[in-house]
Design a protein around this motif. Structure first.
Motif, short mmCIF file in Angstrom:
data_model
loop_
_atom_site.label_atom_id
_atom_site.label_comp_id
_atom_site.label_asym_id
_atom_site.label_seq_id
_atom_site.Cartn_x
_atom_site.Cartn_y
_atom_site.Cartn_z
N PHE A 82 -13.85 4.17 -5.62
CA PHE A 82 -15.34 4.54 -5.58
C PHE A 82 -15.69 5.44 -5.71
O PHE A 82 -16.78 6.00 -6.28
N GLN A 83 -15.30 6.62 -4.92
CA GLN A 83 -15.49 8.15 -4.84
C GLN A 83 -14.93 8.39 -6.12
O GLN A 83 -15.57 9.78 -6.47
N LEU A 84 -13.66 8.60 -5.94
CA LEU A 84 -13.02 9.10 -7.26
C LEU A 84 -13.78 8.46 -8.70
O LEU A 84 -13.78 9.00 -9.84
N ASN A 85 -13.69 7.50 -8.98
CA ASN A 85 -14.95 6.50 -10.20
C ASN A 85 -15.58 7.48 -10.54
O ASN A 85 -16.29 8.43 -11.62
N GLY A 95 -18.02 -2.50 -14.76
CA GLY A 95 -17.48 -3.58 -13.86
C GLY A 95 -16.00 -3.39 -14.10
O GLY A 95 -15.30 -4.57 -13.26
N TYR A 96 -14.99 -3.36 -15.37
CA TYR A 96 -13.74 -3.13 -15.52
C TYR A 96 -13.14 -2.56 -13.74
O TYR A 96 -12.20 -3.20 -13.06
N HIS A 97 -13.75 -1.57 -13.74
CA HIS A 97 -12.86 -0.30 -12.48
C HIS A 97 -13.14 -1.57 -11.03
O HIS A 97 -12.38 -1.09 -9.95
N ALA A 98 -14.32 -2.31 -11.11
CA ALA A 98 -14.92 -2.31 -9.71
C ALA A 98 -14.17 -3.45 -9.10
O ALA A 98 -13.62 -4.10 -8.60
N LEU A 99 -13.49 -4.19 -10.47
CA LEU A 99 -12.51 -6.08 -10.22
C LEU A 99 -11.69 -5.38 -9.83
O LEU A 99 -11.27 -6.52 -8.84
N TYR A 100 -11.04 -4.31 -10.63
CA TYR A 100 -9.33 -4.02 -10.85
C TYR A 100 -9.61 -3.26 -9.20
O TYR A 100 -8.42 -3.73 -8.75
N VAL A 156 -21.39 4.94 -6.39
CA VAL A 156 -22.00 5.98 -5.17
C VAL A 156 -22.09 4.54 -4.21
O VAL A 156 -21.58 4.95 -2.85
N PRO A 157 -23.42 4.06 -4.37
CA PRO A 157 -23.77 2.47 -3.58
C PRO A 157 -22.64 2.02 -3.12
O PRO A 157 -21.76 1.51 -1.83
N PHE A 158 -21.24 1.90 -3.65
CA PHE A 158 -19.83 1.49 -3.81
C PHE A 158 -18.99 1.75 -3.05
O PHE A 158 -18.84 1.24 -1.50
#
Length: 306
Positions: free
Chosen positions: A41-44, A84-89, A199-201
Motif C-alpha cells: 500500500f505504501q508502494l501504491n 478497489g482493484y489494487h486493494a482487493l488484489y 495512505v490510511p490503508f
C-alpha cells in the motif's frame, strides 16, 4: 473515403494504444522487485502519486482542468476501479496462497471479453471466446508454473477477494466504454484518489519502509511513470475507442512478457511452461484478431449499396 474504413482505422489505432498499457504492466513485476522492501500500500501511494503528478503536469500544460469536473457516478467508477482493484488484489494475496489467488485474479481479461457482449453495438463472436480461453490457459501455466492447485476452504476470504478483484477491473473497463464521452484527463483525478486512499490503508496495515538508494527510488519512479501511471491513461483510450474484446485477449500477454523480463534480468529461469504459455497466448491473440479482418456491418451495407 468509405466512412466505415475511417472508423475501423480509428478503432484499430485505439486498440493498439490500449495495448501499450499491457506492455507497461509487463514491467510491474520487475520494477516492484527492484523497489526493495517497500510494502504494497505504501508502494501504491508512492507510485500513484508519481502518476498523478505527471497527469497534473499535462493538464497544466494543456489547460484541461475541466476534465476533472465529472458526475459523482464517474468518480465512483474510476476510484473503485483503480483503488478497489489494487486493494482487493493485496487482500487476496494476504489471505490466500499467491498462486491460486493470482490465477483467479487473472480472470479479468476473459471477463472483459464476456461482459463486452452487454455493450451497445458490440457483438461477441466465437473467436473472442476461444481466444480468451486460450489466453487464460496460457496465463494459468505462467501463474501456476505447472504446479498442482489446492483450493482450501480456510482461504475462502482470499479467494473471494481475488474474484472481486477480477470482477472489479473487468467491470471498470467495460463500464468505461459506456462513459466514452468522459475525457481521459479524468483518470488523473482517479489516480490522485487512489494515492490518497492508499495512505490510511498503509498506516493501518503496514510498517513504513522507504526505498534505499537511487536504484530503488528509480524503480518507484518507473512504476509511477508506466505501469501505475501512464498505463491507466492509454488503457482508458483503448477500452473507450478500441476493440475491447481483442484488447481483453491481448491482456494475457502481460503475465507472459512479465515472466520473460524477469528471466532476462536473472529473476527466473526459462521452462517448458513458459514456452507452452507463449504458444497458447499467441494462438489466443491470433484467434481473437480475426475481428480486425472482418468488416463491420456498416461496411458490408455500404459495399452492397455500390
Amino acid at each position: 473515403m468509405d466512412k466505415s474504413a475511417v472508423t475501423g482505422a480509428t478503432t484499430n489505432t485505439a486498440t493498439w494504444i490500449g495495448f501499450a498499457a499491457v506492455l507497461m504492466w509487463a514491467l510491474l513485476a520487475i520494477l516492484t522487485a527492484a523497489s526493495g522492501a517497500v510494502p504494497p500500500f505504501q508502494l501504491n501511494a508512492l507510485s500513484f502519486a508519481v502518476g498523478t503528478a505527471v497527469g497534473f503536469l499535462w493538464m497544466a500544460m494543456t489547460g484541461r482542468w475541466r476534465d476533472l469536473v465529472q458526475p459523482l457516478r464517474v468518480w465512483a467508477l474510476g476510484v473503485v476501479g483503480l483503488f478497489g482493484y489494487h486493494a482487493l488484489y493485496f487482500t487476496a494475496l494476504r489471505n490466500a496462497p499467491p498462486i491460486e489467488a493470482g490465477l483467479i485474479a487473472y480472470l479479468w481479461p476473459l471477463l472483459i471479453v464476456i461482459f463486452s457482449a452487454a455493450l451497445p453495438g458490440e457483438r461477441l463472436r466465437w473467436f473472442h471466446i476461444a481466444g480468451g480461453l486460450l489466453g487464460f490457459l496460457g496465463a494459468a501455466l505462467i501463474v501456476t508454473r505447472g504446479a498442482s492447485l489446492s483450493f482450501e476452504a480456510r482461504h475462502g476470504a482470499g479467494y473471494l477477494a481475488a474474484v472481486a478483484c477480477a470482477l472489479t477491473w473487468s467491470s471498470y473497463s467495460v463500464l468505461s466504454r459506456r462513459n466514452a464521452t468522459v475525457p481521459t484527463g479524468a483518470v488523473v483525478g482517479f489516480c490522485a484518489a487512489a494515492a490518497l486512499l492508499s495512505v490510511p490503508f498503509h498506516l493501518a496495515l503496514e510498517t513504513t519502509v522507504w526505498p534505499r538508494g537511487g536504484g530503488e527510488w528509480a524503480a518507484v519512479l518507473g512504476l509511477g511513470l508506466m505501469p501505475v501511471g501512464a498505463a491507466f491513461y492509454v488503457w482508458d483510450i483503448g477500452v473507450k475507442r478500441g476493440n475491447i474484446q481483442l484488447l481483453g485477449v491481448l491482456s494475457y500477454a502481460a503475465p507472459l512478457l512479465s515472466t520473460v523480463i524477469l528471466i532476462l534480468f536473472g529473476y527466473g529461469v526459462f521452462t517448458w511452461q513458459v514456452a507452452a504459455a507463449a504458444l497458447l497466448i499467441t494462438l489466443g491473440a491470433l484467434t481473437a484478431s480475426r475481428a480486425l479482418r472482418i468488416p463491420t456491418r456498416s461496411g458490408k451495407e455500404a459495399s452492397a449499396g455500390r
